[in-house]
Design an enzyme around this catalytic site. Structure first.
Site, PDB file in Angstrom:
ATOM      1  N   CYS A 138     -37.265  -4.847  40.057  1.00  0.00           N
ATOM      2  CA  CYS A 138     -37.005  -4.307  38.547  1.00  0.00           C
ATOM      3  C   CYS A 138     -37.026  -2.783  38.469  1.00  0.00           C
ATOM      4  O   CYS A 138     -38.233  -2.173  38.399  1.00  0.00           O
ATOM      5  CB  CYS A 138     -38.112  -4.940  37.917  1.00  0.00           C
ATOM      6  N   ALA A 139     -35.896  -2.164  38.972  1.00  0.00           N
ATOM      7  CA  ALA A 139     -36.008  -0.844  39.444  1.00  0.00           C
ATOM      8  C   ALA A 139     -35.840   0.256  38.015  1.00  0.00           C
ATOM      9  O   ALA A 139     -36.189   1.383  38.129  1.00  0.00           O
ATOM     10  CB  ALA A 139     -34.996  -0.631  40.277  1.00  0.00           C
ATOM     11  N   ASP A 156     -30.302 -10.038  37.889  1.00  0.00           N
ATOM     12  CA  ASP A 156     -31.946 -10.719  37.338  1.00  0.00           C
ATOM     13  C   ASP A 156     -32.348 -11.059  38.856  1.00  0.00           C
ATOM     14  O   ASP A 156     -31.765 -12.195  39.559  1.00  0.00           O
ATOM     15  CB  ASP A 156     -31.691 -12.046  36.695  1.00  0.00           C
ATOM     16  N   CYS A 177     -48.112  -2.552  34.495  1.00  0.00           N
ATOM     17  CA  CYS A 177     -48.761  -1.651  33.713  1.00  0.00           C
ATOM     18  C   CYS A 177     -49.522  -2.106  32.450  1.00  0.00           C
ATOM     19  O   CYS A 177     -49.388  -1.716  31.313  1.00  0.00           O
ATOM     20  CB  CYS A 177     -47.791  -0.707  33.031  1.00  0.00           C
ATOM     21  N   PRO A 197     -36.483   2.410  35.144  1.00  0.00           N
ATOM     22  CA  PRO A 197     -35.329   3.478  34.949  1.00  0.00           C
ATOM     23  C   PRO A 197     -35.151   4.388  36.187  1.00  0.00           C
ATOM     24  O   PRO A 197     -34.389   5.308  36.237  1.00  0.00           O
ATOM     25  CB  PRO A 197     -35.609   4.216  33.872  1.00  0.00           C
ATOM     26  N   GLY A 198     -35.857   4.001  37.147  1.00  0.00           N
ATOM     27  CA  GLY A 198     -35.693   4.581  38.483  1.00  0.00           C
ATOM     28  C   GLY A 198     -36.644   5.454  38.909  1.00  0.00           C
ATOM     29  O   GLY A 198     -36.519   6.134  40.305  1.00  0.00           O
ATOM     30  N   GLY A 199     -37.981   5.601  38.498  1.00  0.00           N
ATOM     31  CA  GLY A 199     -38.963   6.513  38.764  1.00  0.00           C
ATOM     32  C   GLY A 199     -39.328   6.024  40.356  1.00  0.00           C
ATOM     33  O   GLY A 199     -39.543   7.029  41.300  1.00  0.00           O
TER      34      GLY A 199
END
Length: 456
Positions: A239-240, A290, A375, A242-244
């Site tokens: 579940c990448a 997905d 989170c 926004p890429g942080g």
């Protein structure tokens, strides 16, 4: 109504733990919500070590952004910055607040709840976020700014709002009411420059930092260091966007090996691809997919090896490392003024997380490592998932993490003390602050990390 139901659910969820610790559950939940309503005073920035291998060089770029921030605000003291003692590519920036001696102006601006939360993290106010303003407002005038904490106000309010609201600081008007409401309203633009925010917490704009640094919460930076990817690894980020974390993993791998970055949101894929391109990474391959359908036993291993890095699905036991930063309730994000969370949606999230975990186990090679994170502060999204995975997949074992910056997991769902010590929690913890190994683990968003290994 949703908030009342959700708070009752939280009390029921935490009551056994509070009884075990001789704490009053009502006080614990009240303190937890109060802490979540404030922003972390410590911000963190990851230096792109592919661009600036010497972290001190990245410090200068970040310092320029901080100095600009202070010039635009009445910062009486300079903002301090240091390299994290355990994370060599991470800069810590110390803010301050709340500044309770601020003058309250007669003219008030009411902003949306989400806008107000952003202001507490250092942002200014832009037109679309304004809900109410006086008619006789002039450009350059000083105003006091409030957030609609109940999320109840209608847009276009003229009088002072008498509903639930939170004071977030003072600023100067850069536009007038006509720019925000009515036929000549603007769709964007700086509306209020926050000259005296309640909290001094620099907003580190990614555009200003360019490809030198990336603002990221401290716990999410711990994730990549705990997973410890190597330059020869094949890594899956399920579940990448926004890429942080994907770009951090790629940087630790020195832009070598292969990272497959999946996300089910087409909209978020744009941010993911943008960040990969911004850092000039060639070892990250992004696919809109997905991850609950990322593995297929029908996939031919030889064909997958030949076409790799191609799109999913992939055969079982295909990846050396798997990162599952799972979709979650976000019940750890700070600041947060309101808890009007749909209880049905909240309680359905663990089921989706289990589907993702099952795929992660299938895709992981024997001897490989799986990192699970959220989170959220909810035990049902964290410790309960650890217990379920260990009970369901006997080939998976919970292993120790390094570095350890957070505090242990909660003694719930029949997890042993030894297992809890292998977990990391971050953020507000009204029930076990005494277990924290570092004050930095408290002054962050709420976060959870578990690391597993698949037995040979």
């Amino acid at each position: 109504m949703e908030q009342t139901k959700f708070m009752a659910y939280l009390k029921e969820l935490f009551e056994p733990l509070c009884n075990q610790l001789s704490l009053h559950v009502g006080d614990v939940i009240e303190n937890l919500c109060a802490e979540l309503a404030t922003p972390p005073l410590t911000s963190s920035v990851r230096v792109n070590t592919l661009k600036t291998p010497i972290v001190s060089e990245g410090v200068e770029s970040v310092k320029d952004v901080l100095e600009k921030y202070c010039r635009e605000r009445n910062c009486s003291t300079s903002i301090s910055m240091s390299v994290h003692p355990l994370l060599p590519d991470v800069l810590l920036i110390e803010g301050s607040g709340p500044h309770s001696d601020l003058r309250l102006y007669d003219k008030e601006i009411l902003v949306e709840m989400t806008c107000g939360q952003s202001v507490l993290r250092g942002a200014d106010v832009y037109g679309p976020g304004i809900l109410g303003a006086p008619k006789d407002l002039f450009i350059g005038e000083s105003v006091s700014v409030y957030a609609d904490s109940g999320n109840e106000s209608r847009k276009g309010l003229v009088k002072k709002y008498d509903g639930p609201k939170v004071y977030i600081g003072n600023g100067k008007a850069c536009q007038t009411r006509a720019d925000w409401f009515g036929p000549s309203a603007k769709s964007s633009g700086l509306a209020i420059r926050m000259t005296d925010p309640l909290y001094i917490s620099p907003s580190l704009n990614e555009m200003l930092l360019n490809d030198v640094a990336f603002p990221q919460s401290l716990p999410s930076l711990v994730v990549s260091h705990v997973l410890k990817p190597t330059e020869t690894d094949r890594v899956l980020d399920m579940c990448a966007a926004p890429g942080g974390k994907a770009t951090h993993l790629a940087t630790l791998m020195r832009n070598k090996g292969v990272i497959i970055a999946l996300d089910r949101s087409a909209g978020k894929m744009k941010s993911l691809k943008h960040n990969v391109k911004r850092f000039g990474l060639t070892n990250v391959h992004c696919f809109h997919h997905d991850s609950t359908a990322a593995c297929s036993s029908k996939s031919d291993d030889a064909s997958s090896q030949r076409n790799f890095p191609g799109p999913p699905p992939y055969p079982p036991a295909f990846f050396d490392k798997v990162l599952l930063d799972a979709p979650c309730s976000g019940l750890g994000q700070r600041p947060r003024f309101n808890f009007s969370i749909n209880l049905t949606d909240f309680t359905s999230l663990p089921l989706y997380q289990k589907k993702l975990l099952a795929q992660a186990v299938l895709l992981l090679k024997p001897g490989g490592k799986l990192l699970y994170s959220t989170c959220s502060l909810s035990p049902e999204e964290n410790e309960a998932q650890v217990k379920w995975l260990l009970s369901t997949f006997k080939e998976m074992i919970l292993i120790e993490q390094s570095p350890v910056i957070g505090y242990p997991g909660l003694s719930m769902f029949e997890l042993s003390r030894e297992e809890c010590l292998k977990l990391q929690r971050f953020g507000p913890a009204a029930f076990n602050k005494q277990l924290s190994s570092s004050p930095l683990s408290l002054d962050t968003i709420g976060f959870f990390i578990a690391l597993f290994e698949k037995k040979n």
